[in-house]
Scaffold this motif. Structure first.
Motif, PDB file in Angstrom:
ATOM      1  N   LYS A 144      -8.661   3.989   2.465  1.00  0.00           N
ATOM      2  CA  LYS A 144      -9.664   3.346   1.442  1.00  0.00           C
ATOM      3  C   LYS A 144     -10.899   2.842   1.782  1.00  0.00           C
ATOM      4  N   LYS A 145     -10.715   1.841   2.874  1.00  0.00           N
ATOM      5  CA  LYS A 145     -12.014   1.087   3.178  1.00  0.00           C
ATOM      6  C   LYS A 145     -13.233   2.149   4.010  1.00  0.00           C
ATOM      7  N   LEU A 146     -12.389   3.156   5.003  1.00  0.00           N
ATOM      8  CA  LEU A 146     -13.426   3.908   5.819  1.00  0.00           C
ATOM      9  C   LEU A 146     -13.530   5.395   5.327  1.00  0.00           C
ATOM     10  N   SER A 147     -12.992   5.612   4.321  1.00  0.00           N
ATOM     11  CA  SER A 147     -12.848   7.155   3.739  1.00  0.00           C
ATOM     12  C   SER A 147     -12.441   8.083   4.721  1.00  0.00           C
ATOM     13  N   MET A 192     -10.184  -5.999  11.008  1.00  0.00           N
ATOM     14  CA  MET A 192      -9.809  -4.917   9.990  1.00  0.00           C
ATOM     15  C   MET A 192      -8.412  -4.494  10.018  1.00  0.00           C
ATOM     16  N   HIS A 244      -4.803   1.097   4.062  1.00  0.00           N
ATOM     17  CA  HIS A 244      -6.142   0.429   3.765  1.00  0.00           C
ATOM     18  C   HIS A 244      -7.198   0.952   4.692  1.00  0.00           C
ATOM     19  N   LEU A 245      -7.039   1.719   5.748  1.00  0.00           N
ATOM     20  CA  LEU A 245      -8.173   2.149   6.358  1.00  0.00           C
ATOM     21  C   LEU A 245      -8.683   3.416   5.778  1.00  0.00           C
TER      22      LEU A 245
END
Length: 256
Positions: free
Chosen positions: A185-188, A124, A182-183
């Motif tokens: 968006k990907k993991l809220s 990730m 990025h984190l």
């Protein structure tokens, strides 16, 4: 989700936080900027529950954490990931052991599951095939990303970053900023980022607050920060030696 109310903290005769209040909304990234020694990291450690205030309150999901300790505080802290300024990896452990440290101690996952989870978290943050390496074999940017992988490994609700780009070159600084976005968006993920890097703050933050002499003197969006007429904020974000923030300008007679 997180609310700080009228926080005061002194160490001896030095007042570090003076009536600090702020709020953090779900899914938001809040950047805290300011000079060294203005209380940014101390504020972050209060929010995580590592330091108790002299007075004031910190609420995390409606739980007032300054009044609890032990197992009750640990339950709240399980929702939090913390990325230290210098990564703070364990030198004697491999990358896999560092990333899996929280998972092993805070979850019931067995070793094969932990190993798969560690690999997923490293992927990730853009790292592959380094699980067996020790921190001494990593570059500064890689250490920062391993620290990020460790912070997200047990799937926290919040991540707190303490100077995540310190010591990095401009390109790697931008990589870390992109990774934080990025984190999110990907993991809220909901985050607070303490930083001196105003370019990074503009890129990652939904809101920016500035601490000065232990007080919150400004709150606004990145765009509002760029156009504010607050002279202290202007001097800081523009990196000027002259202005209301007084700096030592006596350099002596030696020419280097």
């Amino acid at each position: 989700m997180i609310t700080v109310k009228n926080l005061h903290k002194s160490f001896g005769s030095k007042k570090v936080l003076n009536n600090v209040s702020l709020s953090l909304n779900e899914g938001e990234t809040l950047a805290i900027i300011g000079l060294s020694g203005t209380g940014k990291s101390v504020l972050l450690k209060h929010i995580v529950g590592l330091i108790k205030p002299d007075s004031g309150e910190v609420f995390v999901d409606d739980i007032e954490i300054t009044k609890i300790k032990g197992a009750d505080l640990s339950e709240v802290q399980k929702k939090m990931g913390y990325v230290f300024q210098e990564a703070a990896l364990f030198d004697s452990m491999t990358v896999a052991e560092n990333v899996g440290f929280g998972v092993k101690n805070l979850t019931s996952l067995e070793e094969p599951e932990i190993s798969r989870h560690v690999t997923k978290c490293l992927n990730m943050v853009g790292l592959t095939d380094i699980e067996g390496l020790k921190p001494s074999a990593l570059s500064g940017g890689m250490k920062k990303r391993v620290g990020l992988a460790r912070a997200i490994a047990y799937e926290p609700k919040y991540i707190f970053y303490d100077e995540p780009t310190t010591g990095l070159d401009p390109i790697m600084t931008d990589v870390i900023s992109d990774l934080i976005n990025h984190l999110k968006k990907k993991l809220s993920i909901t985050s607070i980022v303490v930083t001196h890097d105003i370019k990074s703050a503009y890129k990652i933050a939904d809101r920016i607050i500035m601490l000065h002499k232990g007080e919150v003197i400004f709150t606004g969006t990145p765009e509002q920060t760029k156009i504010t007429d607050n002279a202290v904020v202007r001097q800081f974000v523009e990196g000027l030696s002259e202005g209301p923030i007084k700096v030592e300008r006596t350099f002596g007679d030696t020419i280097i």
